[in-house]
Design a protein around this motif. Structure first.
Motif, PDB file in Angstrom:
ATOM      1  N   ALA A  65      43.504  11.702  -0.595  1.00 47.23           N
ATOM      2  CA  ALA A  65      43.954  10.316  -0.788  1.00 47.23           C
ATOM      3  C   ALA A  65      42.892   9.444  -1.462  1.00 47.23           C
ATOM      4  O   ALA A  65      42.640   8.316  -1.043  1.00 47.23           O
ATOM      5  CB  ALA A  65      44.381   9.705   0.550  1.00 47.23           C
ATOM      6  N   HIS A  70      48.818  16.342  -5.024  1.00 49.55           N
ATOM      7  CA  HIS A  70      49.409  15.592  -3.913  1.00 49.55           C
ATOM      8  C   HIS A  70      48.337  15.234  -2.881  1.00 49.55           C
ATOM      9  O   HIS A  70      48.298  14.100  -2.369  1.00 49.55           O
ATOM     10  CB  HIS A  70      50.511  16.420  -3.262  1.00 49.55           C
ATOM     11  CG  HIS A  70      51.297  15.695  -2.210  1.00 49.55           C
ATOM     12  ND1 HIS A  70      50.875  15.607  -0.894  1.00 49.55           N
ATOM     13  CD2 HIS A  70      52.478  15.023  -2.281  1.00 49.55           C
ATOM     14  CE1 HIS A  70      51.767  14.919  -0.202  1.00 49.55           C
ATOM     15  NE2 HIS A  70      52.749  14.550  -1.010  1.00 49.55           N
ATOM     16  N   ARG A 106      46.992   8.950  -3.103  1.00 49.12           N
ATOM     17  CA  ARG A 106      47.395   8.091  -1.998  1.00 49.12           C
ATOM     18  C   ARG A 106      48.918   8.016  -1.952  1.00 49.12           C
ATOM     19  O   ARG A 106      49.595   8.216  -2.969  1.00 49.12           O
ATOM     20  CB  ARG A 106      46.787   6.700  -2.177  1.00 49.12           C
ATOM     21  CG  ARG A 106      45.260   6.738  -2.159  1.00 49.12           C
ATOM     22  CD  ARG A 106      44.620   5.369  -2.260  1.00 49.12           C
ATOM     23  NE  ARG A 106      43.172   5.496  -2.183  1.00 49.12           N
ATOM     24  CZ  ARG A 106      42.319   5.247  -3.172  1.00 49.12           C
ATOM     25  NH1 ARG A 106      42.782   4.836  -4.350  1.00 49.12           N
ATOM     26  NH2 ARG A 106      41.022   5.409  -3.013  1.00 49.12           N
ATOM     27  N   PRO A 107      49.503   7.719  -0.796  1.00 46.83           N
ATOM     28  CA  PRO A 107      50.964   7.584  -0.701  1.00 46.83           C
ATOM     29  C   PRO A 107      51.493   6.575  -1.723  1.00 46.83           C
ATOM     30  O   PRO A 107      50.914   5.501  -1.917  1.00 46.83           O
ATOM     31  CB  PRO A 107      51.171   7.097   0.736  1.00 46.83           C
ATOM     32  CG  PRO A 107      49.996   7.625   1.492  1.00 46.83           C
ATOM     33  CD  PRO A 107      48.844   7.562   0.528  1.00 46.83           C
ATOM     34  N   GLY A 108      52.594   6.967  -2.389  1.00 45.72           N
ATOM     35  CA  GLY A 108      53.209   6.096  -3.380  1.00 45.72           C
ATOM     36  C   GLY A 108      52.631   6.217  -4.766  1.00 45.72           C
ATOM     37  O   GLY A 108      53.153   5.626  -5.719  1.00 45.72           O
ATOM     38  N   ARG A 152      54.332  10.337  -5.406  1.00 44.11           N
ATOM     39  CA  ARG A 152      53.970  11.003  -4.150  1.00 44.11           C
ATOM     40  C   ARG A 152      54.718  10.358  -2.995  1.00 44.11           C
ATOM     41  O   ARG A 152      54.715   9.156  -2.842  1.00 44.11           O
ATOM     42  CB  ARG A 152      52.462  10.889  -3.909  1.00 44.11           C
ATOM     43  CG  ARG A 152      51.954  11.650  -2.686  1.00 44.11           C
ATOM     44  CD  ARG A 152      50.562  11.177  -2.337  1.00 44.11           C
ATOM     45  NE  ARG A 152      49.914  11.995  -1.320  1.00 44.11           N
ATOM     46  CZ  ARG A 152      50.130  11.912  -0.022  1.00 44.11           C
ATOM     47  NH1 ARG A 152      51.019  11.049   0.452  1.00 44.11           N
ATOM     48  NH2 ARG A 152      49.469  12.671   0.826  1.00 44.11           N
ATOM     49  N   GLY A 153      55.336  11.208  -2.190  1.00 46.45           N
ATOM     50  CA  GLY A 153      56.093  10.702  -1.064  1.00 46.45           C
ATOM     51  C   GLY A 153      55.203  10.164   0.041  1.00 46.45           C
ATOM     52  O   GLY A 153      54.001  10.387   0.060  1.00 46.45           O
TER      53      GLY A 153
END
Length: 287
Positions: A149, A175, A179-181, A286-287
């Motif tokens: 991340a 992935h 970072r998320p999103g 990225r989920g």
């Protein structure tokens, strides 16, 4: 950026012949290739080809420009990465890192990786010419030396993805460091090009290879050791691998050949470009 004619530099066939001579390439095989063999072959190939690649394509790619593909799609025009200012962005398979330097010029904190020391030498020279301070890291895309991340976006313009044994491993690594999103956008040769010979002329319009045959294309020396490896994945293969890694596919862009674009780049040419796509750009989050 000017569109140079193919006659201004060595042709693709001449350029590849020089690298093949250096590596002792003696023939072509279609066979399974392990990840270590592919890494060793492509490291040697891009080191051998780096100078000629830069001489042939450097003028088109620029020192600090983000060109997604031979069709000339620019990030400045399409903004596939969104607003980049203030974001930490990873370029995977950077070559001479023109994309990362363009990102840095837009206010991004850009970091660039490549397997080849030869290509990274040109990246360092590009940094020196432009005054950019983009960090350059030698690494395989299958093992990114960064913390989890640690990036806000990742990109690759024809870098790394076609040359690795497992896109599942690469996508999982990307992935992990995002970072998320965050978005992950990459361009590759359009999978349907696999069925045609790498010829920009009329011979490149006749189907010779099954689309569903994923056997790698391998160039070998006289002892059968790989000197160049490229992997074929179908559109569906990419979509499934991205989903399995935890990415949401938001778009697949298949650039049309632009009016007046006369440059031949390897197997890309106006003749073929007007009939079928040469590039696929996968846009994901990225989920």
């Amino acid at each position: 950026m000017s569109q140079q004619s193919a006659t201004e530099h060595p042709t693709a066939a001449e350029r590849h012949a020089q690298a093949e001579e250096r590596l002792g390439t003696a023939g072509v095989a279609h066979r399974a290739v392990s990840a270590p063999e592919a890494t060793a072959a492509n490291l040697a190939w891009w080191d051998a080809d780096a100078d000629d690649y830069q001489a042939t394509h450097g003028g088109f790619l620029g020192d600090a420009d983000f060109v997604w593909c031979p069709e000339g799609v620019r990030e400045a025009d399409v903004a596939l990465l969104g607003e980049v200012g203030g974001k930490r962005i990873l370029e995977v398979g950077c070559g001479q890192a023109a994309c990362a330097r363009w990102l840095a010029g837009q206010g991004a904190d850009a970091v660039a990786t490549d397997l080849s020391a030869g290509m990274l030498r040109h990246a360092r020279e590009g940094n020196e010419r432009t005054g950019a301070a983009v960090p350059l890291v030698q690494a395989t895309a299958e093992s990114l030396p960064f913390a989890d991340a640690s990036f806000d976006a990742a990109c690759s313009a024809f870098g790394a993805v076609p040359f690795v044994a497992s896109v599942d491993v690469v996508f999982a690594e990307v992935h992990r460091v995002l970072r998320p999103g965050a978005c992950w956008v990459f361009s590759v040769t359009h999978p349907m090009r696999w069925i045609f010979p790498d010829d920009p002329g009329p011979q490149g319009l006749t189907v010779t290879q099954p689309y569903f045959d994923r056997t790698p294309y391998v160039e070998v020396d006289e002892e059968g050791v790989a000197t160049y490896v490229e992997y074929h994945r179908t559109i569906g293969d990419y979509v499934r691998a991205l989903a399995d890694a935890g990415f949401t596919l938001t778009d697949v862009i298949e650039p049309a050949w632009p009016e007046g674009h006369s440059r031949t780049w390897g197997q890309w040419s106006p003749l073929r470009g007007k009939l079928f796509p040469g590039t696929a750009i996968f846009c994901t989050q990225r989920g």
